[in-house]
Design an enzyme around this catalytic site. Structure first.
Site, short mmCIF file in Angstrom:
data_model
loop_
_atom_site.label_atom_id
_atom_site.label_comp_id
_atom_site.label_asym_id
_atom_site.label_seq_id
_atom_site.Cartn_x
_atom_site.Cartn_y
_atom_site.Cartn_z
N ARG A 113 3.27 -6.06 -1.86
CA ARG A 113 3.49 -6.67 -0.55
C ARG A 113 3.49 -8.18 -0.71
NH1 ARG A 113 -0.29 -5.75 4.70
NH2 ARG A 113 -1.75 -7.01 3.50
N THR A 169 5.22 -12.86 3.77
CA THR A 169 6.07 -12.11 4.71
C THR A 169 5.53 -10.71 5.01
OG1 THR A 169 7.40 -11.09 2.97
CG2 THR A 169 8.10 -13.28 3.76
N ASP A 218 -9.12 -5.89 -0.10
CA ASP A 218 -7.95 -5.61 -0.93
C ASP A 218 -8.26 -4.45 -1.86
OD1 ASP A 218 -6.03 -5.65 -3.12
OD2 ASP A 218 -5.31 -7.50 -2.20
N ASP A 271 -7.33 -4.76 -5.74
CA ASP A 271 -8.25 -5.66 -6.45
C ASP A 271 -9.62 -5.02 -6.62
OD1 ASP A 271 -6.43 -7.68 -6.86
OD2 ASP A 271 -6.95 -8.76 -5.03
C1 PRP Z 1 -1.52 -2.74 -0.58
C2 PRP Z 1 -1.84 -1.28 -0.35
C3 PRP Z 1 -0.55 -0.75 0.19
C4 PRP Z 1 -0.01 -1.91 0.98
C5 PRP Z 1 -0.26 -1.64 2.44
O1 PRP Z 1 -0.83 -2.90 -1.75
O2 PRP Z 1 -2.27 -0.60 -1.49
O3 PRP Z 1 0.38 -0.36 -0.81
O4 PRP Z 1 -0.75 -3.07 0.57
O5 PRP Z 1 0.27 -2.65 3.21
P1 PRP Z 1 1.48 -2.40 4.20
O6 PRP Z 1 1.18 -1.16 4.96
O7 PRP Z 1 1.43 -3.64 5.08
O8 PRP Z 1 2.73 -2.32 3.40
P2 PRP Z 1 -0.43 -4.33 -2.37
O9 PRP Z 1 0.95 -4.70 -1.95
O10 PRP Z 1 -1.51 -5.32 -2.08
O11 PRP Z 1 -0.33 -4.02 -3.92
P3 PRP Z 1 -1.45 -3.54 -4.94
O12 PRP Z 1 -1.79 -2.11 -4.59
O13 PRP Z 1 -0.76 -3.66 -6.25
O14 PRP Z 1 -2.64 -4.44 -4.81
N1 URA Z 2 -3.73 -3.80 1.58
C1 URA Z 2 -5.06 -3.77 1.28
O1 URA Z 2 -5.42 -3.57 0.11
N2 URA Z 2 -5.94 -3.93 2.26
C2 URA Z 2 -5.58 -4.14 3.55
O2 URA Z 2 -6.46 -4.28 4.42
C3 URA Z 2 -4.21 -4.19 3.85
C4 URA Z 2 -3.30 -4.01 2.85
#
Ligand code: PRP
Ligand code: URA
Length: 207
Positions: free
Chosen positions: A102, A106, A198, A201
């Site tokens: 994400r 944006t 997050d 992380d």
């Molecule tokens: C996080 C989470 C989802 C997404 C949700 O991933 O694991 O995939 O955000 O957000 P949304 O509903 O607004 O799309 P992230 O993009 O942070 O990637 P990561 O899992 O690699 O940390």
């Molecule tokens: N992705 C995350 O990991 N946490 C949130 O709260 C939203 C998106």
């Protein structure tokens, strides 16, 4: 389309563990994995069965097996935290992968990886990702699965925001949504409130 928030005391207890900010990587991963396993147990309760004839040590008998192949598809990275728990319940499940991140400004999802079993179109697909925030990642991942012919897709998440549930229901009304908790809202950075921070992380110790 149905939205189911699984109401189970063990799931609530383990969710509290991962919401606590002091919970460290090892316990965070273990609890995510265990919640995913418990969710799989509940979600598969009425999956179709087929009759099979087998021999017990005593006689022939007609018994039951799962009627469909099941494919677990985690959205990388955080969805990976749910895979082992579901595989502990469904060891015959195959695993595909969708890589999405994400954009922090944006909040739009960007695809960077996709790899699926050849049989995915004929399978029940469990798309797994702990966080349903804006819904952008889930919507994009489901479109990728539909482009490969999937017609039987369930979304399995841990914590959802009302905004994400609404967006996903509008975009893919044929996909049932299962959550461990439906939280209050998104904050101005797109994080779920109260949420758990997050998830990627916290699972992988990257911050
Ligand atoms: C996080 C989470 C989802 C997404 C949700 O991933 O694991 O995939 O955000 O957000 P949304 O509903 O607004 O799309 P992230 O993009 O942070 O990637 P990561 O899992 O690699 O940390
Ligand atoms: N992705 C995350 O990991 N946490 C949130 O709260 C939203 C998106």
């Amino acid at each position: 389309m149905a939205v189911t928030v699984l109401n189970h005391s063990l799931i609530k207890h383990k969710l509290t563990n991962i919401r606590r900010k002091e919970t460290k990587t090892k316990d965070f991963y273990q609890n995510v994995s265990e919640i995913a396993g418990l969710m799989a147990y509940e979600i598969t309760r009425d999956f179709p069965l087929k009759e099979v004839e087998i021999d017990t040590p005593i006689c022939k008998t007609i018994q039951y097996e799962l009627g469909n192949d099941i494919v677990i598809v985690p959205i990388l990275r955080a969805g990976l935290g749910m895979v082992d728990g579901i595989r502990s319940m469904i060891p015959t499940a195959k695993v595909g992968f969708v890589g999405l991140y994400r954009d922090e400004e944006t909040l739009e999802p960007h695809e960077y990886y996709a790899k699926f079993p050849d049989t995915i179109a004929d399978s029940i697909v469990l798309l797994v990702d702990p966080m349903l925030a804006t819904g952008g990642s889930a919507i994009a991942a489901i479109s990728m699965l539909k482009n490969r012919g999937c017609t039987n897709i369930r979304y399995v998440g841990l914590v959802g925001a009302p905004e994400g549930v609404e967006a996903l229901s509008q975009a893919h009304p044929d996909v049932d949504i299962y959550l461990a908790a439906l939280d209050e809202k998104l904050n101005d950075k797109g994080y779920i409130v109260p949420g758990l921070g997050d998830c990627g992380d916290r699972l992988f110790g990257t911050k």
